[in-house]
Design a protein around this motif. Structure first.
Motif, PDB file in Angstrom:
ATOM      1  N   TRP A   1      -4.169   5.829  -9.998  1.00 19.40           N
ATOM      2  CA  TRP A   1      -6.115   5.831 -10.333  1.00 19.40           C
ATOM      3  C   TRP A   1      -6.094   6.006  -8.743  1.00 19.40           C
ATOM      4  CZ3 TRP A   1      -3.137   1.669 -11.759  1.00 19.40           C
ATOM      5  CH2 TRP A   1      -2.375   0.910 -11.120  1.00 19.40           C
ATOM      6  N   ARG A   2      -4.903   6.086  -7.886  1.00 14.49           N
ATOM      7  CA  ARG A   2      -5.271   6.075  -6.573  1.00 14.49           C
ATOM      8  C   ARG A   2      -4.986   7.587  -5.772  1.00 14.49           C
ATOM      9  NH1 ARG A   2      -4.455   0.653  -3.093  1.00 14.49           N
ATOM     10  NH2 ARG A   2      -4.968   2.126  -1.404  1.00 14.49           N
ATOM     11  N   THR A   3      -4.393   8.625  -6.896  1.00 14.00           N
ATOM     12  CA  THR A   3      -3.988   9.386  -6.101  1.00 14.00           C
ATOM     13  C   THR A   3      -5.129  10.293  -6.244  1.00 14.00           C
ATOM     14  OG1 THR A   3      -4.231  10.657  -8.241  1.00 14.00           O
ATOM     15  CG2 THR A   3      -2.077   9.753  -7.941  1.00 14.00           C
ATOM     16  N   VAL A   4      -5.086  11.716  -5.522  1.00 13.51           N
ATOM     17  CA  VAL A   4      -5.830  12.753  -4.785  1.00 13.51           C
ATOM     18  C   VAL A   4      -6.844  12.749  -5.916  1.00 13.51           C
ATOM     19  CG1 VAL A   4      -6.881  14.634  -3.663  1.00 13.51           C
ATOM     20  CG2 VAL A   4      -4.211  12.949  -3.044  1.00 13.51           C
ATOM     21  N   TYR A   5      -6.016  13.438  -6.677  1.00 14.03           N
ATOM     22  CA  TYR A   5      -6.689  13.766  -7.834  1.00 14.03           C
ATOM     23  C   TYR A   5      -7.778  12.922  -8.562  1.00 14.03           C
ATOM     24  CZ  TYR A   5      -3.526  17.758  -7.943  1.00 14.03           C
ATOM     25  OH  TYR A   5      -2.359  17.910  -7.540  1.00 14.03           O
TER      26      TYR A   5
ATOM     27  N   TYR B   1      -8.668  10.353  -7.111  1.00 13.63           N
ATOM     28  CA  TYR B   1     -10.326  10.480  -5.798  1.00 13.63           C
ATOM     29  C   TYR B   1     -10.898  11.173  -6.323  1.00 13.63           C
ATOM     30  CZ  TYR B   1      -8.244   6.196  -4.101  1.00 13.63           C
ATOM     31  OH  TYR B   1      -8.688   4.917  -3.076  1.00 13.63           O
ATOM     32  N   ILE B   2      -9.933  12.822  -6.575  1.00 13.44           N
ATOM     33  CA  ILE B   2     -11.761  13.878  -6.975  1.00 13.44           C
ATOM     34  C   ILE B   2     -12.474  13.392  -8.239  1.00 13.44           C
ATOM     35  CG2 ILE B   2     -11.127  16.560  -7.692  1.00 13.44           C
ATOM     36  CD1 ILE B   2      -8.815  16.629  -5.868  1.00 13.44           C
ATOM     37  N   VAL B   3     -11.580  13.222  -8.739  1.00  8.87           N
ATOM     38  CA  VAL B   3     -12.508  12.786 -10.188  1.00  8.87           C
ATOM     39  C   VAL B   3     -13.363  11.713 -10.635  1.00  8.87           C
ATOM     40  CG1 VAL B   3     -12.403  11.957 -12.551  1.00  8.87           C
ATOM     41  CG2 VAL B   3     -10.175  13.439 -11.692  1.00  8.87           C
ATOM     42  N   TYR B   4     -13.211  10.593  -9.409  1.00  4.49           N
ATOM     43  CA  TYR B   4     -13.955   9.813  -8.959  1.00  4.49           C
ATOM     44  C   TYR B   4     -15.086  10.201  -7.692  1.00  4.49           C
ATOM     45  CZ  TYR B   4      -9.990   6.088  -9.220  1.00  4.49           C
ATOM     46  OH  TYR B   4      -9.588   5.752  -9.794  1.00  4.49           O
ATOM     47  N   VAL B   5     -15.175  11.387  -7.331  1.00  2.00           N
ATOM     48  CA  VAL B   5     -15.670  11.966  -6.542  1.00  2.00           C
ATOM     49  C   VAL B   5     -17.081  12.561  -7.227  1.00  2.00           C
ATOM     50  CG1 VAL B   5     -16.860  13.891  -5.403  1.00  2.00           C
ATOM     51  CG2 VAL B   5     -14.903  11.947  -5.079  1.00  2.00           C
ATOM     52  N   LEU B   6     -16.287  13.139  -8.396  1.00  2.00           N
ATOM     53  CA  LEU B   6     -17.387  14.026  -9.655  1.00  2.00           C
ATOM     54  C   LEU B   6     -17.958  13.062 -10.680  1.00  2.00           C
ATOM     55  CD1 LEU B   6     -14.542  16.843 -10.437  1.00  2.00           C
ATOM     56  CD2 LEU B   6     -16.288  17.314  -8.719  1.00  2.00           C
ATOM     57  N   ILE B   7     -17.355  12.247 -11.078  1.00  2.00           N
ATOM     58  CA  ILE B   7     -18.137  11.422 -11.389  1.00  2.00           C
ATOM     59  C   ILE B   7     -19.258  10.823 -10.821  1.00  2.00           C
ATOM     60  CG2 ILE B   7     -18.061   8.781 -12.356  1.00  2.00           C
ATOM     61  CD1 ILE B   7     -15.185   9.049 -12.912  1.00  2.00           C
ATOM     62  N   VAL B   8     -19.215  10.466  -9.885  1.00  2.49           N
ATOM     63  CA  VAL B   8     -20.137  10.194  -8.731  1.00  2.49           C
ATOM     64  C   VAL B   8     -21.156  10.885  -8.718  1.00  2.49           C
ATOM     65  CG1 VAL B   8     -21.020   9.512  -6.375  1.00  2.49           C
ATOM     66  CG2 VAL B   8     -18.401   7.922  -7.519  1.00  2.49           C
ATOM     67  N   LEU B   9     -20.971  12.213  -8.060  1.00  2.00           N
ATOM     68  CA  LEU B   9     -21.575  13.147  -8.372  1.00  2.00           C
ATOM     69  C   LEU B   9     -22.505  13.593  -9.291  1.00  2.00           C
ATOM     70  CD1 LEU B   9     -19.816  16.218  -6.437  1.00  2.00           C
ATOM     71  CD2 LEU B   9     -21.247  14.593  -5.988  1.00  2.00           C
ATOM     72  N   CYS B  10     -21.531  13.405 -10.194  1.00  5.73           N
ATOM     73  CA  CYS B  10     -22.327  13.997 -12.261  1.00  5.73           C
ATOM     74  C   CYS B  10     -23.249  12.562 -12.019  1.00  5.73           C
ATOM     75  CB  CYS B  10     -21.087  13.353 -13.182  1.00  5.73           C
ATOM     76  SG  CYS B  10     -20.518  15.461 -12.755  1.00  5.73           S
ATOM     77  N   LEU B  11     -22.939  11.089 -11.723  1.00  3.31           N
ATOM     78  CA  LEU B  11     -23.789  10.103 -12.087  1.00  3.31           C
ATOM     79  C   LEU B  11     -24.448  10.103 -10.636  1.00  3.31           C
ATOM     80  CD1 LEU B  11     -24.085   7.308 -13.088  1.00  3.31           C
ATOM     81  CD2 LEU B  11     -23.320   6.449 -11.449  1.00  3.31           C
TER      82      LEU B  11
ATOM     83  N   ASP C   1       0.677  -1.075  -0.087  1.00  2.96           N
ATOM     84  CA  ASP C   1       0.269   0.118  -0.275  1.00  2.96           C
ATOM     85  C   ASP C   1       0.633   1.232   0.055  1.00  2.96           C
ATOM     86  OD1 ASP C   1      -2.083  -1.814   0.618  1.00  2.96           O
ATOM     87  OD2 ASP C   1      -2.576  -1.656   1.870  1.00  2.96           O
ATOM     88  N   PRO C   2       0.474   2.303  -0.656  1.00  3.92           N
ATOM     89  CA  PRO C   2       0.804   3.661  -0.742  1.00  3.92           C
ATOM     90  C   PRO C   2       1.404   4.066   0.742  1.00  3.92           C
ATOM     91  CG  PRO C   2      -0.268   3.465  -2.516  1.00  3.92           C
ATOM     92  CD  PRO C   2      -0.825   2.266  -1.072  1.00  3.92           C
TER      93      PRO C   2
END
Length: 655
Positions: free
Chosen positions: A66-70, A72-82, A33-34
């Motif tokens: 894919w596990r960077t902060v950016y 995760y930000i993208v992931y959150v944005l995708i979830v929010l968009c979804l 793990d990082p």
């Protein structure tokens, strides 16, 4: 010997114990793990003695992209968009459902609105039909009052000049009747009730007779009217009423738009001469040299209510339904109608009708049937006999129920010489008169206030006190449904206005004769026969019981209906109804009839005088006895007795 040194290592944050790897100098870690780690290494000599000094290295493991902060930000944005997209889809779906529900509701409202409008239109149609029917009835009654006297005048020998005028009056009244019938035809077109009534007949003779109605009009307008028929006779089956209406409408239209001094011709031709049973095409042409019709509106003239605004000043251009009805009638026969016209030069209306010729053996019947139907014209039938005065001293009572005062006066004026006429102005009054006057026959109109003729006929035929009375219905409604409705009420006959008075008189006479024959036949079977014949039916036993009781009380002038009802064990009302049903007589009339029958026997076979027989049969006074005897037998008791004595003397002399 450093080759024999041994090593162990540990990654703090990942390993809990030391990893002994012997002489190997390589450490492997995967899927770490990082984060920040401390890597420690220690060594031992060949004797296995471990060094206390530990070598340490700080290691930082960086996360993948894919596990960077950016990430995760993208992931959150995708979830929010979804989530937003799902919410948007949900809202849109709800909106679509709401819009769909609104559309359904609007559709329901539109359907309901259309239904209400349709109901209103239907109500308006019913009101229109009712108006046309009432209008027809109002027209037909005065037409009857024109045609019936005209027929009566023509049947009597009169001056030829007057006869010609009466013929003109009759022809024009018949033309007026045709116009009234057009209103009824339009009503039937609206209700989809038009259908053919094919009757064998000579179509050529029929067309000639219909065209003759326009002779006086052609003479008055100085129009040269010609009828050209190539075959002299054509025996086919056709609807007389509708063919007459076709001829009338086409000729009426031609004369209407042809000025003084013009020409109108009716040409009748058969395309081919065929033997009996084969089809041929009958062609009718109505040609005039009148105003003409522009090409652009020639097909519109067959539409309902269409009226051509002609530059020529023509009064009374009509209602615009004549040619429409003509086309309907032609198409009902399976034919076609067309028009060819040039403005200012005239028009040619052509009707093609497919017809099937009849066998030669049907010729006489066909010629007889070529006359117009009774319901639309006044036939020339005369009564075969007059009512015989010797049947009864009293004239038969006829109840006349008619709301039109002139029609009622005309009928009474013609019937009063033959019948005792009782008048009633409506059905309610007619019912009361039927109960109080005991008429032998009822003649009733159908359309009346208070109570119409249909309801009156139902009431008469459903009541035991009046069910035996024949009923003749008069009406201006010519449809078969109306006739069937009238006859289903129990009415004995049906006449449509206008009608021939002689036909009505013949129908009245026949019904009265039939009723009298049935009563006489039945009375002969039940009068004074109790001791000679054993009767098993309950009704006959009741009548025999009544007859025997009357015979026992024959000389009792105080014999009453109450005593008779007590003797047979029935109430006065039940006895009244039963006797009226069985004999057509009320209890009082039946008692008097039995006494008169006994008096007849005594007058024939005894030597008693009239006064003695009157007291012996229970009549209070000889004058009362003579009055009732004459009412039944059309002669005085003394005349009857003298007649029988002469007969006996003649018989004795012959022996």
């Amino acid at each position: 010997t450093p080759q024999q040194n041994k090593y162990s290592y540990k990654l703090i944050g990942c390993d809990k114990e030391w990893n002994f790897v012997g002489a190997s100098k390589i450490a492997y870690y995967t899927n770490i793990d990082p984060g920040n780690y401390t890597f420690q290494v220690r060594a031992s000599n060949n004797d296995g003695t471990w060094n206390d000094r530990v070598t340490t290295i700080q290691i930082e493991v960086r996360p993948p992209l894919w596990r960077t902060v950016y990430a995760y930000i993208v992931y959150v944005l995708i979830v929010l968009c979804l989530l937003l997209y799902i919410r948007h889809r949900g809202i849109r779906k709800i909106r679509m459902q709401f819009a769909h529900e609104q559309e359904k509701e609007k559709a329901k409202q539109l359907i309901e609105q259309e239904r209400r409008e349709s109901e209103k239109l239907h109500e308006l149609d019913l009101l229109k039909i009712k108006f046309l029917t009432n209008l027809s009835h109002e027209f037909r009654t005065p037409i009857s009052l024109i045609l019936a006297p005209a027929d009566k005048l023509l049947s009597a020998p009169i001056d030829p000049a007057i006869s010609g005028q009466v013929h003109v009056m009759k022809r024009n009244a018949r033309r007026l009747l045709n116009l009234v019938n057009q209103l009824l035809d339009f009503r039937k077109m609206e209700e989809q009730e038009l259908r053919l009534n094919l009757v064998p007949g000579d179509m050529i003779a029929f067309i000639k007779e219909a065209a003759d109605s326009f002779r006086d009009l052609s003479e008055r307008k100085k129009i040269d009217f010609r009828l050209n028929a190539e075959p002299e006779h054509l025996l086919v089956a056709f609807d007389h009423d509708k063919i007459e209406r076709i001829i009338f409408n086409l000729l009426s239209n031609a004369f209407k738009f042809t000025g003084e001094g013009g020409a109108v011709s009716l040409n009748v031709a058969c395309d081919e001469t065929s033997i009996a049973g084969e089809k041929c095409a009958l062609r009718l042409e109505v040609i005039d040299n009148g105003a003409g019709i522009p090409v652009e509106i020639q097909q519109k003239i067959f539409e309902r209510f269409y009226q051509y605004e002609n530059a020529v000043s023509i009064l009374n251009q009509g209602s615009g339904i004549g040619l429409s009805i003509t086309r309907e009638f032609v198409e009902l026969h399976g034919g076609t109608i067309s028009v060819a016209s040039t403005p200012g030069k005239g028009s040619v209306f052509t009707v093609n009708l497919p017809v099937t010729t009849l066998p030669a053996m049907d010729e006489s019947e066909a010629l007889k049937n070529s006359e117009r139907p009774e319901e639309d014209t006044v036939s020339e039938i005369t009564a075969s006999e007059e009512v015989a005065t010797e049947v009864s001293a009293r004239l038969p009572t006829v109840l006349l129920v008619e709301d039109n005062e002139e029609m009622r006066y005309y009928l009474k004026d013609n019937l009063k010489a033959l019948y005792n006429v009782v008048e009633a102005a409506n059905g309610k009054e007619g019912w009361q008169k039927a109960l109080s006057c005991h008429p032998q026959l009822i003649v009733s109109d159908i359309s009346m206030p208070e109570m119409n003729g249909i309801d009156l006929s139902k009431k008469i035929k459903s009541d035991k006190r009046t069910t035996h009375i024949p009923v003749i219905l008069l009406t201006a409604l010519t449809g078969e449904e109306e006739q069937l409705k009238g006859l289903e009420t129990g009415a004995n006959d049906y006449l449509t206005k206008p009608f021939n008075f002689e036909i009505l008189n013949a129908k009245i006479k026949n019904l009265l004769m039939l009723n009298r024959t049935l009563k006489d036949t039945y009375s002969k079977q039940i009068h004074v026969c109790g001791n000679d014949i054993e009767i098993e039916s309950g009704d006959a036993k009741l009548l025999n019981n009544i007859v025997r009781y009357i015979e026992d009380k024959l000389n009792d002038p105080e014999l009453s209906v109450e005593e008779l009802s007590r003797h047979v064990g029935m109430s006065r009302g039940s006895l009244y109804t039963k006797l009226l049903e069985l004999t057509g007589l009320t209890p009082l009339e039946y008692i008097r009839s039995v006494k008169l029958d006994k008096a007849v026997i005594l007058l024939e076979k005894s030597d008693y005088n009239v006064a003695q027989i009157a007291y012996m049969t229970g009549f209070g006074t000889p004058s009362w006895f003579s009055n009732k005897f004459k009412a039944k037998y059309n002669m005085l008791p003394s005349e009857y007795q003298n007649l029988k004595r002469k007969d006996r003397q003649v018989a004795q002399e012959a022996l």
